[in-house]
Design an enzyme around this catalytic site. Structure first.
Site, PDB file in Angstrom:
ATOM      1  N   TYR A  53      -4.927  47.736  26.822  1.00  0.00           N
ATOM      2  CA  TYR A  53      -3.929  46.758  27.313  1.00  0.00           C
ATOM      3  C   TYR A  53      -4.523  45.350  27.435  1.00  0.00           C
ATOM      4  O   TYR A  53      -3.787  44.370  27.329  1.00  0.00           O
ATOM      5  CB  TYR A  53      -3.287  47.241  28.623  1.00  0.00           C
ATOM      6  CG  TYR A  53      -2.358  48.411  28.357  1.00  0.00           C
ATOM      7  CD1 TYR A  53      -1.084  48.201  27.821  1.00  0.00           C
ATOM      8  CD2 TYR A  53      -2.770  49.717  28.559  1.00  0.00           C
ATOM      9  CE1 TYR A  53      -0.250  49.271  27.512  1.00  0.00           C
ATOM     10  CE2 TYR A  53      -1.939  50.795  28.255  1.00  0.00           C
ATOM     11  CZ  TYR A  53      -0.682  50.560  27.738  1.00  0.00           C
ATOM     12  OH  TYR A  53       0.135  51.624  27.412  1.00  0.00           O
ATOM     13  N   GLN A  88      12.969  46.851  26.103  1.00  0.00           N
ATOM     14  CA  GLN A  88      11.955  47.908  26.201  1.00  0.00           C
ATOM     15  C   GLN A  88      10.578  47.300  25.987  1.00  0.00           C
ATOM     16  O   GLN A  88       9.570  47.984  26.090  1.00  0.00           O
ATOM     17  CB  GLN A  88      12.198  48.961  25.119  1.00  0.00           C
ATOM     18  CG  GLN A  88      13.534  49.645  25.229  1.00  0.00           C
ATOM     19  CD  GLN A  88      13.829  50.467  23.978  1.00  0.00           C
ATOM     20  OE1 GLN A  88      13.432  51.617  23.867  1.00  0.00           O
ATOM     21  NE2 GLN A  88      14.520  49.867  23.043  1.00  0.00           N
ATOM     22  N   ILE A  90       7.197  45.113  26.406  1.00  0.00           N
ATOM     23  CA  ILE A  90       6.313  44.772  27.512  1.00  0.00           C
ATOM     24  C   ILE A  90       5.812  43.323  27.367  1.00  0.00           C
ATOM     25  O   ILE A  90       5.146  42.804  28.244  1.00  0.00           O
ATOM     26  CB  ILE A  90       5.135  45.762  27.605  1.00  0.00           C
ATOM     27  CG1 ILE A  90       4.318  45.777  26.302  1.00  0.00           C
ATOM     28  CG2 ILE A  90       5.663  47.165  27.911  1.00  0.00           C
ATOM     29  CD1 ILE A  90       3.023  46.573  26.391  1.00  0.00           C
ATOM     30  N   ASP A  91       6.146  42.693  26.240  1.00  0.00           N
ATOM     31  CA  ASP A  91       5.724  41.300  26.066  1.00  0.00           C
ATOM     32  C   ASP A  91       6.645  40.360  26.846  1.00  0.00           C
ATOM     33  O   ASP A  91       7.680  40.783  27.365  1.00  0.00           O
ATOM     34  CB  ASP A  91       5.658  40.921  24.566  1.00  0.00           C
ATOM     35  CG  ASP A  91       7.031  40.890  23.898  1.00  0.00           C
ATOM     36  OD1 ASP A  91       7.921  40.178  24.387  1.00  0.00           O
ATOM     37  OD2 ASP A  91       7.209  41.571  22.864  1.00  0.00           O
ATOM     38  N   HIS A 106      10.666  49.029  30.676  1.00  0.00           N
ATOM     39  CA  HIS A 106       9.398  49.744  30.466  1.00  0.00           C
ATOM     40  C   HIS A 106       8.197  48.976  31.027  1.00  0.00           C
ATOM     41  O   HIS A 106       7.061  49.212  30.629  1.00  0.00           O
ATOM     42  CB  HIS A 106       9.183  50.018  28.968  1.00  0.00           C
ATOM     43  CG  HIS A 106      10.122  51.054  28.410  1.00  0.00           C
ATOM     44  ND1 HIS A 106      10.278  51.295  27.072  1.00  0.00           N
ATOM     45  CD2 HIS A 106      10.959  51.923  29.031  1.00  0.00           C
ATOM     46  CE1 HIS A 106      11.168  52.255  26.888  1.00  0.00           C
ATOM     47  NE2 HIS A 106      11.607  52.656  28.062  1.00  0.00           N
ATOM     48  N   CYS A 114      -0.422  48.383  41.926  1.00  0.00           N
ATOM     49  CA  CYS A 114      -1.448  49.036  42.741  1.00  0.00           C
ATOM     50  C   CYS A 114      -1.057  50.480  43.011  1.00  0.00           C
ATOM     51  O   CYS A 114       0.037  50.763  43.491  1.00  0.00           O
ATOM     52  CB  CYS A 114      -1.616  48.290  44.065  1.00  0.00           C
ATOM     53  SG  CYS A 114      -2.813  49.076  45.164  1.00  0.00           S
ATOM     54  N   GLY A 173      16.481  45.713  17.053  1.00  0.00           N
ATOM     55  CA  GLY A 173      15.091  46.084  16.769  1.00  0.00           C
ATOM     56  C   GLY A 173      14.560  47.250  17.569  1.00  0.00           C
ATOM     57  O   GLY A 173      13.411  47.241  18.000  1.00  0.00           O
ATOM     58  N   SER A 175      14.230  51.591  17.577  1.00  0.00           N
ATOM     59  CA  SER A 175      14.334  52.744  16.673  1.00  0.00           C
ATOM     60  C   SER A 175      15.179  53.869  17.246  1.00  0.00           C
ATOM     61  O   SER A 175      15.534  54.803  16.539  1.00  0.00           O
ATOM     62  CB  SER A 175      12.937  53.266  16.349  1.00  0.00           C
ATOM     63  OG  SER A 175      12.320  53.679  17.547  1.00  0.00           O
ATOM     64  N   ALA A 217      15.512  40.351  12.525  1.00  0.00           N
ATOM     65  CA  ALA A 217      16.085  39.757  13.738  1.00  0.00           C
ATOM     66  C   ALA A 217      16.165  38.234  13.651  1.00  0.00           C
ATOM     67  O   ALA A 217      17.143  37.636  14.101  1.00  0.00           O
ATOM     68  CB  ALA A 217      15.253  40.175  14.951  1.00  0.00           C
TER      69      ALA A 217
HETATM   70  P1  NAD Z   1       9.894  51.104  17.675  1.00  0.00           P
HETATM   71  O1  NAD Z   1       8.580  50.602  17.216  1.00  0.00           O
HETATM   72  O2  NAD Z   1      10.073  52.549  17.872  1.00  0.00           O
HETATM   73  O3  NAD Z   1      10.980  50.622  16.607  1.00  0.00           O
HETATM   74  C1  NAD Z   1      11.009  49.315  16.110  1.00  0.00           C
HETATM   75  C2  NAD Z   1      12.321  49.094  15.377  1.00  0.00           C
HETATM   76  O4  NAD Z   1      12.354  47.733  14.989  1.00  0.00           O
HETATM   77  C3  NAD Z   1      12.497  49.928  14.099  1.00  0.00           C
HETATM   78  O5  NAD Z   1      13.778  50.546  14.112  1.00  0.00           O
HETATM   79  C4  NAD Z   1      12.392  48.894  12.987  1.00  0.00           C
HETATM   80  O6  NAD Z   1      13.262  49.205  11.867  1.00  0.00           O
HETATM   81  C5  NAD Z   1      12.858  47.643  13.692  1.00  0.00           C
HETATM   82  N1  NAD Z   1      12.349  46.400  13.103  1.00  0.00           N
HETATM   83  C6  NAD Z   1      11.207  46.182  12.416  1.00  0.00           C
HETATM   84  N2  NAD Z   1      11.109  44.902  12.037  1.00  0.00           N
HETATM   85  C7  NAD Z   1      12.218  44.274  12.521  1.00  0.00           C
HETATM   86  C8  NAD Z   1      12.699  42.938  12.452  1.00  0.00           C
HETATM   87  N3  NAD Z   1      12.012  41.976  11.836  1.00  0.00           N
HETATM   88  N4  NAD Z   1      13.877  42.647  13.057  1.00  0.00           N
HETATM   89  C9  NAD Z   1      14.585  43.614  13.690  1.00  0.00           C
HETATM   90  N5  NAD Z   1      14.177  44.907  13.780  1.00  0.00           N
HETATM   91  C10 NAD Z   1      13.004  45.226  13.189  1.00  0.00           C
HETATM   92  O7  NAD Z   1      10.287  50.252  18.949  1.00  0.00           O
HETATM   93  P2  NAD Z   1      11.174  50.606  20.211  1.00  0.00           P
HETATM   94  O8  NAD Z   1      12.425  51.288  19.807  1.00  0.00           O
HETATM   95  O9  NAD Z   1      11.228  49.378  21.027  1.00  0.00           O
HETATM   96  O10 NAD Z   1      10.222  51.670  20.908  1.00  0.00           O
HETATM   97  C11 NAD Z   1      10.148  51.664  22.193  1.00  0.00           C
HETATM   98  C12 NAD Z   1       8.721  51.418  22.787  1.00  0.00           C
HETATM   99  O11 NAD Z   1       7.879  50.474  22.138  1.00  0.00           O
HETATM  100  C13 NAD Z   1       8.880  50.850  24.149  1.00  0.00           C
HETATM  101  O12 NAD Z   1       8.452  51.791  25.065  1.00  0.00           O
HETATM  102  C14 NAD Z   1       8.019  49.583  24.231  1.00  0.00           C
HETATM  103  O13 NAD Z   1       7.411  49.474  25.489  1.00  0.00           O
HETATM  104  C15 NAD Z   1       7.036  49.791  23.134  1.00  0.00           C
HETATM  105  N6  NAD Z   1       6.440  48.620  22.472  1.00  0.00           N
HETATM  106  C16 NAD Z   1       6.694  47.335  22.859  1.00  0.00           C
HETATM  107  C17 NAD Z   1       6.154  46.245  22.143  1.00  0.00           C
HETATM  108  C18 NAD Z   1       6.423  44.848  22.614  1.00  0.00           C
HETATM  109  O14 NAD Z   1       6.461  44.598  23.819  1.00  0.00           O
HETATM  110  N7  NAD Z   1       6.620  43.888  21.715  1.00  0.00           N
HETATM  111  C19 NAD Z   1       5.381  46.480  21.028  1.00  0.00           C
HETATM  112  C20 NAD Z   1       5.126  47.803  20.653  1.00  0.00           C
HETATM  113  C21 NAD Z   1       5.651  48.854  21.391  1.00  0.00           C
HETATM  114 ZN    ZN Z   2      -2.586  47.429  46.776  1.00  0.00          ZN
END
Ligand code: NAD
Ligand code: ZN
Length: 234
Positions: A53, A88, A90-91, A106, A114, A173, A175, A217
């Site tokens: 992380y 969802q 975390i950024d 998430h 803590c 965006g 899945s 997106a």
């Molecule tokens: P996922 O990785 O499972 O799916 C990503 C989806 O985005 C896919 O369906 C893909 O087709 C689509 N995609 C790819 N490029 C794209 C674009 N340019 N524009 C639009 N869509 C596009 O992601 P999810 O469904 O968010 O999975 C959930 C988990 O991923 C969460 O628990 C989250 O915490 C974690 N996560 C978050 C980040 C972040 O904060 N940026 C990064 C990685 C994972």
């Molecule tokens: Zn504490």
């Protein structure tokens, strides 16, 4: 239309250079999910999880919000009704693009929690066993404020309320494999709410949507926001 509910996933940040969750190899940035995104993984090897992380946090800090994040901030600012933005991710790219109310179901990479007093604190650089909780003063009890597999997502009551009151549900965006978020489209459809999926690819949950905007997106979200705002402007 008075109320729009938006769910974003890792895909909205992909064009800012942050990798999505699952590569085709089923790994997150080269790591097995059970190692870096579960309480068991943290218990087995906290040093590795802290360091995973710490790297994510540095990459997020270096990333820049893209046109899709900015368009959603514009929608929140200019839409005359209610916009609920649940992510969802975390950024913090939604916030840095100007969105003021972001529900991080998430958790957030830039925060720590803590294990002793449950206080949530800011953590924008590195976290490890040596950090002290700013609330209770204990050393070594801070963990990343991330909802891991097997843990319950945050704000579920508020999310359910906002979703079932909405006139339009838009998923961007994501899945559709991580529950409960993956069930939101079906829930919206059951409540007679119109549903739109914005994603370059079809997903497990695509059949639950009324409309599909296929493409990245950064193209599809600004165009969709323009359409909504021009339809509601007087
Ligand atoms: P996922 O990785 O499972 O799916 C990503 C989806 O985005 C896919 O369906 C893909 O087709 C689509 N995609 C790819 N490029 C794209 C674009 N340019 N524009 C639009 N869509 C596009 O992601 P999810 O469904 O968010 O999975 C959930 C988990 O991923 C969460 O628990 C989250 O915490 C974690 N996560 C978050 C980040 C972040 O904060 N940026 C990064 C990685 C994972
Ligand atoms: Zn504490």
């Amino acid at each position: 239309m008075k109320s729009i509910f938006i769910l974003t996933g890792a895909g909205i940040s992909a064009e800012s250079g942050i990798q999505t969750f699952r590569g085709s190899d089923g790994l997150w940035e080269g790591h097995r999910l059970e190692d870096v995104a579960s309480p068991g993984g943290f218990h087995r090897d906290p040093t590795m999880v802290y360091s995973f992380y710490n790297v994510r946090r540095a990459k997020i800090r270096d990333a820049i919000p893209n046109a899709a994040h900015s368009a959603l901030a514009r929608l929140e600012r200019d839409f005359p009704g209610t916009v609920t933005l649940v992510t969802q991710n975390i950024d913090d790219l939604h916030e840095r693009a100007g969105s003021r109310q972001v529900v991080h179901m998430h958790g957030e990479a830039m925060k720590a929690r803590c294990l002793k007093c449950q206080a949530i604190s800011l953590c924008e650089t590195t976290l490890d066993e040596t950090n002290r909780c700013p609330a209770c003063g204990t050393v070594g009890t801070l963990r990343p404020h991330i909802v891991w597999f097997g843990e319950i997502p945050l704000f579920l009551e508020e999310i359910d309320h906002a979703l079932t009151q909405a006139d339009l549900f838009v998923a961007i965006g994501t899945s559709g494999v991580v529950y409960p978020a993956a069930g939101f489209a079906e829930l919206a459809a059951r409540h007679g709410i119109r549903t739109i999926e914005i994603n370059p690819a079809s997903t497990e949950i695509s059949p639950h949507f009324d409309e599909h905007l296929r493409g990245p997106a950064t193209e599809k979200v600004p165009a969709w926001v323009d359409g909504i705002l021009s339809a509601t402007s007087v």
